[in-house]
Design a protein around this motif. Structure first.
Motif, mmCIF file in Angstrom:
data_model
loop_
_atom_site.group_PDB
_atom_site.id
_atom_site.type_symbol
_atom_site.label_atom_id
_atom_site.label_comp_id
_atom_site.label_asym_id
_atom_site.label_seq_id
_atom_site.Cartn_x
_atom_site.Cartn_y
_atom_site.Cartn_z
ATOM 1 N N UNK A 190 182.115 15.678 75.309
ATOM 2 C CA UNK A 190 181.428 14.460 75.755
ATOM 3 C C UNK A 190 180.109 14.819 76.428
ATOM 4 N N UNK A 191 180.145 15.796 77.313
ATOM 5 C CA UNK A 191 178.911 16.214 77.990
ATOM 6 C C UNK A 191 177.882 16.742 76.995
ATOM 7 N N UNK A 192 178.333 17.479 76.003
ATOM 8 C CA UNK A 192 177.418 17.990 74.978
ATOM 9 C C UNK A 192 176.750 16.842 74.224
ATOM 10 N N UNK A 193 177.510 15.803 73.909
ATOM 11 C CA UNK A 193 176.941 14.650 73.205
ATOM 12 C C UNK A 193 175.943 13.905 74.083
ATOM 13 N N UNK A 194 176.242 13.821 75.355
ATOM 14 C CA UNK A 194 175.323 13.161 76.286
ATOM 15 C C UNK A 194 174.000 13.924 76.322
ATOM 16 N N UNK A 195 174.081 15.231 76.432
ATOM 17 C CA UNK A 195 172.872 16.059 76.466
ATOM 18 C C UNK A 195 172.131 15.982 75.129
ATOM 19 N N UNK B 140 184.215 26.309 85.743
ATOM 20 C CA UNK B 140 185.218 27.384 85.739
ATOM 21 C C UNK B 140 185.943 27.444 84.401
ATOM 22 N N UNK B 141 186.297 26.289 83.877
ATOM 23 C CA UNK B 141 186.972 26.243 82.584
ATOM 24 C C UNK B 141 186.090 26.853 81.502
ATOM 25 N N UNK B 142 184.862 26.417 81.469
ATOM 26 C CA UNK B 142 183.941 26.870 80.421
ATOM 27 C C UNK B 142 183.660 28.370 80.523
ATOM 28 N N UNK B 143 183.549 28.875 81.731
ATOM 29 C CA UNK B 143 183.221 30.293 81.925
ATOM 30 C C UNK B 143 184.408 31.215 81.681
ATOM 31 N N UNK B 144 185.605 30.675 81.712
ATOM 32 C CA UNK B 144 186.788 31.511 81.482
ATOM 33 C C UNK B 144 187.386 31.304 80.102
ATOM 34 N N UNK B 145 186.782 30.453 79.334
ATOM 35 C CA UNK B 145 187.298 30.159 77.993
ATOM 36 C C UNK B 145 186.906 31.248 77.018
ATOM 37 N N UNK C 195 183.080 4.461 82.549
ATOM 38 C CA UNK C 195 182.961 4.714 83.991
ATOM 39 C C UNK C 195 182.619 6.173 84.258
ATOM 40 N N UNK C 196 182.896 7.024 83.304
ATOM 41 C CA UNK C 196 182.653 8.467 83.351
ATOM 42 C C UNK C 196 183.570 9.180 84.340
ATOM 43 N N UNK C 197 184.570 8.475 84.833
ATOM 44 C CA UNK C 197 185.513 9.114 85.755
ATOM 45 C C UNK C 197 186.362 10.151 85.034
ATOM 46 N N UNK C 198 186.507 10.030 83.730
ATOM 47 C CA UNK C 198 187.236 11.042 82.972
ATOM 48 C C UNK C 198 186.527 12.395 83.029
ATOM 49 N N UNK C 199 185.232 12.369 83.342
ATOM 50 C CA UNK C 199 184.430 13.588 83.452
ATOM 51 C C UNK C 199 184.185 13.972 84.909
ATOM 52 N N UNK C 200 183.957 12.991 85.775
ATOM 53 C CA UNK C 200 183.445 13.269 87.115
ATOM 54 C C UNK C 200 184.409 13.002 88.267
ATOM 55 N N UNK D 268 191.247 16.111 77.774
ATOM 56 C CA UNK D 268 191.414 17.513 78.156
ATOM 57 C C UNK D 268 190.033 18.134 78.393
ATOM 58 N N UNK D 269 190.021 19.360 78.855
ATOM 59 C CA UNK D 269 188.752 20.007 79.194
ATOM 60 C C UNK D 269 187.829 20.137 77.985
ATOM 61 N N UNK D 270 188.377 20.459 76.837
ATOM 62 C CA UNK D 270 187.531 20.575 75.648
ATOM 63 C C UNK D 270 186.853 19.247 75.321
ATOM 64 N N UNK D 271 187.577 18.159 75.456
ATOM 65 C CA UNK D 271 186.997 16.835 75.191
ATOM 66 C C UNK D 271 185.927 16.506 76.226
ATOM 67 N N UNK D 272 186.172 16.850 77.479
ATOM 68 C CA UNK D 272 185.173 16.609 78.523
ATOM 69 C C UNK D 272 183.873 17.347 78.198
ATOM 70 N N UNK D 273 183.995 18.599 77.803
ATOM 71 C CA UNK D 273 182.816 19.393 77.440
ATOM 72 C C UNK D 273 182.132 18.784 76.220
#
Length: 96
Positions: free
Chosen positions: A48-53, A91-96, A25-30, A41-46
Motif C-alpha cells: 500500500x505504501x509503495x502504491x501511495x509513493x 523493522x519488518x522491512x529491514x529484517x525481511x 482512514x489509513x489506520x491499517x498502516x499507521x 499483513x506487513x507485506x500488504x502494508x508495504x
C-alpha cells in the motif's frame, strides 16, 4: 484544506476506483493498536505504501494530515501511534 483534498479523498483516488477505499482512514498502516491494523499483513502494508509513493503522494504530508485529522477529534491515542507503526514497518522491512 477542504475535505476533497484531505488525505482520505486522495487515497480514495489511488485505491478506490471512484468510491471510498476500505482502508481510507489509513489506520491499517499507521495505528498498530487499532483493529484495522490486523486487517492487513506487513507485506500488504508495504505494498500500500509503495502504491501511495508511486502515485506521487507526499508521505510526509499524508502523515501530517492523518495526525491532524485525529488531533482534531481529540484522539491523541491514534495520532501518537504513528511512530510506533512506522518503526514496526521499518523493522519488518529491514529484517525481511
Amino acid at each position: 484544506m477542504d475535505d476533497d483534498n484531505f488525505y482520505e479523498a486522495r487515497l480514495d483516488k489511488i485505491f478506490g476506483n471512484g468510491s471510498m477505499w476500505k482502508h481510507r482512514t489509513f489506520r491499517t498502516i499507521l495505528d498498530p493498536f487499532s483493529s484495522e491494523w490486523n486487517g492487513t499483513d506487513y507485506d500488504k502494508k508495504i505494498e500500500i505504501l509503495e502504491k501511495v509513493v508511486a502515485a506521487s503522494e507526499d508521505l510526509e504530508m499524508l502523515i501530517s494530515e492523518y495526525k491532524e485529522r485525529y488531533d482534531e477529534q481529540n484522539r491523541k491515542d491514534i495520532s501518537s501511534s504513528v511512530e510506533s507503526a512506522l518503526t514496526k514497518l521499518l523493522q519488518y522491512r529491514l529484517t525481511k
